[in-house]
Design an enzyme around this catalytic site. Structure first.
Site, short mmCIF file in Angstrom:
data_model
loop_
_atom_site.label_atom_id
_atom_site.label_comp_id
_atom_site.label_asym_id
_atom_site.label_seq_id
_atom_site.Cartn_x
_atom_site.Cartn_y
_atom_site.Cartn_z
CG ASP A 7 -1.81 1.25 1.16
OD1 ASP A 7 -2.49 1.41 0.12
OD2 ASP A 7 -1.84 2.08 2.29
CB SER A 8 0.15 4.81 -0.86
OG SER A 8 -1.26 5.06 -0.36
CB CYS A 70 -2.94 0.65 -2.51
SG CYS A 70 -3.02 2.34 -3.16
CG ASN A 71 -9.54 0.68 -3.36
OD1 ASN A 71 -10.46 0.05 -4.06
ND2 ASN A 71 -9.25 0.45 -2.41
CB THR A 72 -4.70 4.92 -5.45
OG1 THR A 72 -5.54 5.43 -4.49
CG2 THR A 72 -4.26 6.17 -6.24
CD GLU A 155 -0.52 7.19 5.34
OE1 GLU A 155 0.61 7.44 5.93
OE2 GLU A 155 -1.03 6.08 5.24
CB CYS A 189 -9.86 4.57 0.20
SG CYS A 189 -8.01 5.02 0.74
CG HIS A 191 -5.41 5.06 4.06
ND1 HIS A 191 -4.99 4.46 2.86
CD2 HIS A 191 -4.28 5.57 4.81
CE1 HIS A 191 -3.73 5.05 2.96
NE2 HIS A 191 -3.22 5.46 3.98
N1 DGL Z 1 -4.86 3.35 0.61
C1 DGL Z 1 -4.95 3.80 -0.76
C2 DGL Z 1 -6.22 3.24 -1.61
O1 DGL Z 1 -6.80 2.28 -1.10
C3 DGL Z 1 -4.68 5.05 -1.04
C4 DGL Z 1 -4.10 6.18 -0.27
C5 DGL Z 1 -3.48 7.14 -0.93
O2 DGL Z 1 -4.08 8.06 -1.32
O3 DGL Z 1 -2.26 6.90 -0.80
O4 DGL Z 1 -6.52 3.83 -2.48
#
Ligand code: DGL
Length: 270
Positions: A7-8, A70-72, A155, A189, A191
């Protein structure tokens, strides 16, 4: 060989936790690119480059399979990595994302056939969810809402504050103002489960809230069952290592709060 979870930042820990609860026998490496988070507001090209670097690093660490938790990254990098990079850099290894399994789960849940999606700007702009939903459930409409303040709040460990409540209401109200027929809300997301309590209070009564941890864990179990050639290469010692591009102390203290247990992290320079 291990299973890598990427993940990011810290968000993928919400997926890791559920995967380890369901499949505790495997060895895992969690990798957070915390020094470069958030990815949500970055361009396609940058998210792809960063994600590819991290996937390659997880391969170097001995991962047979990497989950983009991570979805992004799943929206902006997964397909290119699977189609263009893997055949050249590691034809026998696999990279999987979180969007497809989430979309597969919604078909049976929504009755109004109107689904809300909260996600980063990058995931919303990529249109990945509506495109995947259209492939599987052409009668389901997806109403999206970008929530750019949520990841920075989480974060920076500010997600239990009044400021976080304000931003939860702001985006949830904006989403339901677009369409009040929404009966299912995807937290798109990894998070966002950290804001679940506030989101539950903010949505209209009766709305189903879908978090991805259990869905992705069940989908991984199913995948390993269907691919014994991959599963048999994954070692079974029940271990976990945590890697981060940020300071190890910073990662360890925040990740320990997410996971409710002390952890030791290792630094990675890419
Ligand atoms: N956790 C990440 C997601 O699922 C994104 C967080 C980010 O913006 O880095 O999209």
């Amino acid at each position: 060989m291990k299973i890598g979870i990427f993940d990011s930042g810290y968000g993928g820990l919400t997926i890791l936790e559920k995967i380890r609860a369901r499949l505790p026998q495997y060895d895992y490496v969690y990798f957070g690119d915390n020094a470069r988070t958030p990815y949500g507001s970055r361009s396609f090209e940058v998210v792809y480059q960063y994600t590819l670097e991290c996937v390659k690093h997880l391969f170097d660490e001995g991962c047979q399979l990497v989950i983009l938790a991570c979805n992004t990254a799943s929206a902006k990098a997964l397909r290119t990595i699977q189609q263009n990079d893997l055949p050249n850099i590691a034809p026998n290894r696999r990279v999987l994302g979180v969007i497809r399994p989430t979309v597969e789960a919604i078909g049976e849940i929504t009755k109004t056939r109107c689904v809300g999606l909260v996600a980063t700007e990058g995931t919303i702009q990529s249109n990945s969810y509506p495109l995947e939903v259209a492939k599987l459930f052409s009668d389901v409409e997806v109403i999206g809402q970008a929530c750019p303040m949520w990841v920075p709040l989480i974060e920076s460990n500010e997600h239990h504050t009044l400021g976080a409540d304000y931003f939860v209401h702001k985006y949830i109200d904006a989403l339901f103002a677009k369409n009040s027929n929404i009966d299912t809300l995807i937290l798109g997301c990894t998070h966002y489960p950290l804001l679940l309590e506030q989101i539950e209070k903010a949505v209209p009564a009766g709305v189903n809230i879908l978090t991805q941890g259990d869905i992705v864990a069940a989908s991984l179990e199913d995948y390993l069952g269907r691919h014994p050639e991959i599963a048999s290469l994954c070692s079974r010692g029940g271990t976990i290592r945590f890697l981060t591009t940020e300071s190890v102390d910073k990662f360890a203290s925040s990740a320990s709060i997410f996971l409710n247990q002390p952890i030791i992290a290792e630094h990675v320079t890419l």
